[in-house]
Design an enzyme around this catalytic site. Structure first.
Site, PDB file in Angstrom:
ATOM      1  CD  GLN A  78      33.258  37.039  31.829  1.00  0.00           C
ATOM      2  OE1 GLN A  78      32.963  36.128  32.579  1.00  0.00           O
ATOM      3  NE2 GLN A  78      33.598  36.853  30.580  1.00  0.00           N
ATOM      4  CG  PHE A  79      39.569  40.165  30.380  1.00  0.00           C
ATOM      5  CD1 PHE A  79      39.834  40.748  29.147  1.00  0.00           C
ATOM      6  CD2 PHE A  79      39.692  38.788  30.504  1.00  0.00           C
ATOM      7  CE1 PHE A  79      40.215  39.981  28.065  1.00  0.00           C
ATOM      8  CE2 PHE A  79      40.065  38.010  29.437  1.00  0.00           C
ATOM      9  CZ  PHE A  79      40.325  38.603  28.208  1.00  0.00           C
ATOM     10  CB  THR A  80      35.267  39.196  27.924  1.00  0.00           C
ATOM     11  OG1 THR A  80      34.371  38.509  28.792  1.00  0.00           O
ATOM     12  CG2 THR A  80      36.500  38.344  27.660  1.00  0.00           C
TER      13      THR A  80
END
Length: 149
Positions: A78-80
């Protein structure tokens, strides 16, 4: 490295209309890898999550870990989680690790969970995923390896 940890009754992740990972009772972990994160960050978070006492015992106190209750983990990249929303209306992601580096550390995190004896399912790195979570409690925690060393 940042993680959103949710205690769940069940969770699943679908890519291209195919379920690629699912669990029953356990934890869904959304994991973000940031600039400068290392293998030590991955190990630290995996160990911390393995031992978190966030499941109820017979007195209904949060006193048991996911291992204690025979639960599983669904780990989703989940890079966000590194989105910076302080300026403008579109988040910036300059604090997220580059994809190659992030994938390596995400896989290290997943491997450490497995080495700790946790049945672990995953999504597919860098793919569009549909994540279904049936949160239990709800119990949701935020962990950041840089705030714990």
């Amino acid at each position: 490295m940042r993680a959103v940890v949710q205690r769940v009754q069940r969770g699943s992740v679908t890519v291209n209309d195919t379920i690629v990972g699912q669990i029953d009772k356990g934890l869904v972990v959304l994991l973000g890898v940031g600039q400068g994160d290392t293998v030590e960050d991955a190990r630290y978070l995996a160990d911390k999550i393995t031992q978190l006492r966030i499941f109820s015992d017979e007195q209904d106190k949060l006193n048991l870990s996911v291992q204690d209750v025979g639960g599983s983990v669904l780990a989703i990249s989940q890079f966000t989680l590194y989105g910076d929303c302080r300026k403008g209306r579109r988040p910036g992601y300059s604090q997220a690790a580059p994809p190659g580096e992030a994938k390596e550390l995400y896989e290290c995190f997943v491997q450490r969970l497995k080495c700790n004896g946790l049945p672990t399912a995953t999504g597919v790195f860098q793919e569009h995923m549909v994540v279904e979570i049936i949160n239990d409690g709800p119990v949701t925690l935020l962990l950041d390896s840089k705030k714990n060393f």
